[in-house]
Design a protein around this motif. Structure first.
Motif, mmCIF file in Angstrom:
data_model
loop_
_atom_site.group_PDB
_atom_site.id
_atom_site.type_symbol
_atom_site.label_atom_id
_atom_site.label_comp_id
_atom_site.label_asym_id
_atom_site.label_seq_id
_atom_site.Cartn_x
_atom_site.Cartn_y
_atom_site.Cartn_z
ATOM 1 N N UNK A 37 83.461 84.709 53.710
ATOM 2 C CA UNK A 37 83.842 83.388 54.195
ATOM 3 C C UNK A 37 85.278 83.441 54.698
ATOM 4 N N UNK A 38 85.694 82.399 55.388
ATOM 5 C CA UNK A 38 87.072 82.323 55.885
ATOM 6 C C UNK A 38 88.048 82.360 54.722
ATOM 7 N N UNK A 39 87.684 81.725 53.630
ATOM 8 C CA UNK A 39 88.551 81.705 52.452
ATOM 9 C C UNK A 39 88.721 83.103 51.874
ATOM 10 N N UNK A 40 87.632 83.868 51.803
ATOM 11 C CA UNK A 40 87.701 85.244 51.292
ATOM 12 C C UNK A 40 88.569 86.125 52.184
ATOM 13 N N UNK A 41 88.365 86.020 53.505
ATOM 14 C CA UNK A 41 89.153 86.839 54.437
ATOM 15 C C UNK A 41 90.632 86.463 54.383
ATOM 16 N N UNK A 45 93.901 88.827 53.265
ATOM 17 C CA UNK A 45 95.083 88.992 54.118
ATOM 18 C C UNK A 45 96.344 88.526 53.403
ATOM 19 N N UNK A 46 96.244 87.432 52.651
ATOM 20 C CA UNK A 46 97.388 86.898 51.918
ATOM 21 C C UNK A 46 97.822 87.851 50.811
ATOM 22 N N UNK A 47 96.873 88.388 50.069
ATOM 23 C CA UNK A 47 97.204 89.326 48.990
ATOM 24 C C UNK A 47 97.854 90.585 49.555
ATOM 25 N N UNK A 131 94.036 77.230 54.421
ATOM 26 C CA UNK A 131 95.451 77.553 54.566
ATOM 27 C C UNK A 131 96.000 78.148 53.282
ATOM 28 N N UNK A 132 96.872 79.148 53.426
ATOM 29 C CA UNK A 132 97.595 79.748 52.307
ATOM 30 C C UNK A 132 99.062 79.832 52.701
ATOM 31 N N UNK A 133 99.951 79.696 51.707
ATOM 32 C CA UNK A 133 101.382 79.788 51.956
ATOM 33 C C UNK A 133 101.961 80.856 51.036
ATOM 34 N N UNK A 148 95.946 76.210 49.194
ATOM 35 C CA UNK A 148 95.655 74.821 49.553
ATOM 36 C C UNK A 148 94.476 74.822 50.489
ATOM 37 N N UNK A 149 93.839 73.703 50.625
ATOM 38 C CA UNK A 149 92.664 73.632 51.494
ATOM 39 C C UNK A 149 92.976 72.856 52.735
#
Length: 149
Positions: A37-41, A45-47, A131-133, A148-149
């Motif tokens: 999912x977009x959240x998983x991808x 990338x964030x990690x 979204x992730x920050x 955050x969503x």
């Protein structure tokens, strides 16, 4: 006439063991088939970004000099630790650093090992509606990931 043990069939324990093995195999196959999912991808990338920033910070401490993180059109580059990353397709990244007048876009972050020379920054990553920050704390030097969503 006696019935031999071989003709009685399977025991309950054998049937349950077979069902457990079958369900585990089905679960593994289903998890491989399901697209990320977009959240998983975005989480991946964030990690990766947070880990790379921590590596740059450690290198800055070892070298006692700032390590630049350069923003590219499709990702980022950290030459001091031999990292060149490309973002997943569709990911939008906004690199910002704190200035006297507030947050402003930047194309280079300087990762520093010493407390008084650290830069306060944030990288906002968006993929579809997720979204992730990633925040760099200037005082503690810690790198935080906000979900955050």
């Amino acid at each position: 006439m006696t019935v031999s043990r071989r003709n009685r069939g399977f025991s309950l324990f054998e049937m349950l063991a077979a069902l457990v093995v079958l369900s585990l195999a089905t679960g593994l196959v289903a998890s491989r088939i399901r697209p990320d999912s977009a959240s998983d991808r975005l989480d991946q990338a964030t990690a990766l970004l947070a880990d790379d920033l921590r590596r740059a910070q450690l290198q800055a401490r070892r070298a006692a000099s700032p390590v630049p993180v350069t923003v590219t059109e499709t990702g980022y580059r950290i030459d001091a630790v031999s990292v060149h990353r490309e973002w997943p397709t569709g990911l939008d990244a906004s690199w910002q650093s704190r200035r006297r007048s507030g947050w402003g876009e930047t194309d280079t972050l300087n990762m520093a090992g010493r407390p008084l020379s650290r830069e306060e920054a944030r990288i906002v990553l968006r993929l579809e509606t997720v979204e992730r920050v990633v925040r760099l704390d200037a005082i503690s030097g810690q790198i935080h990931v906000d979900r955050s969503m």
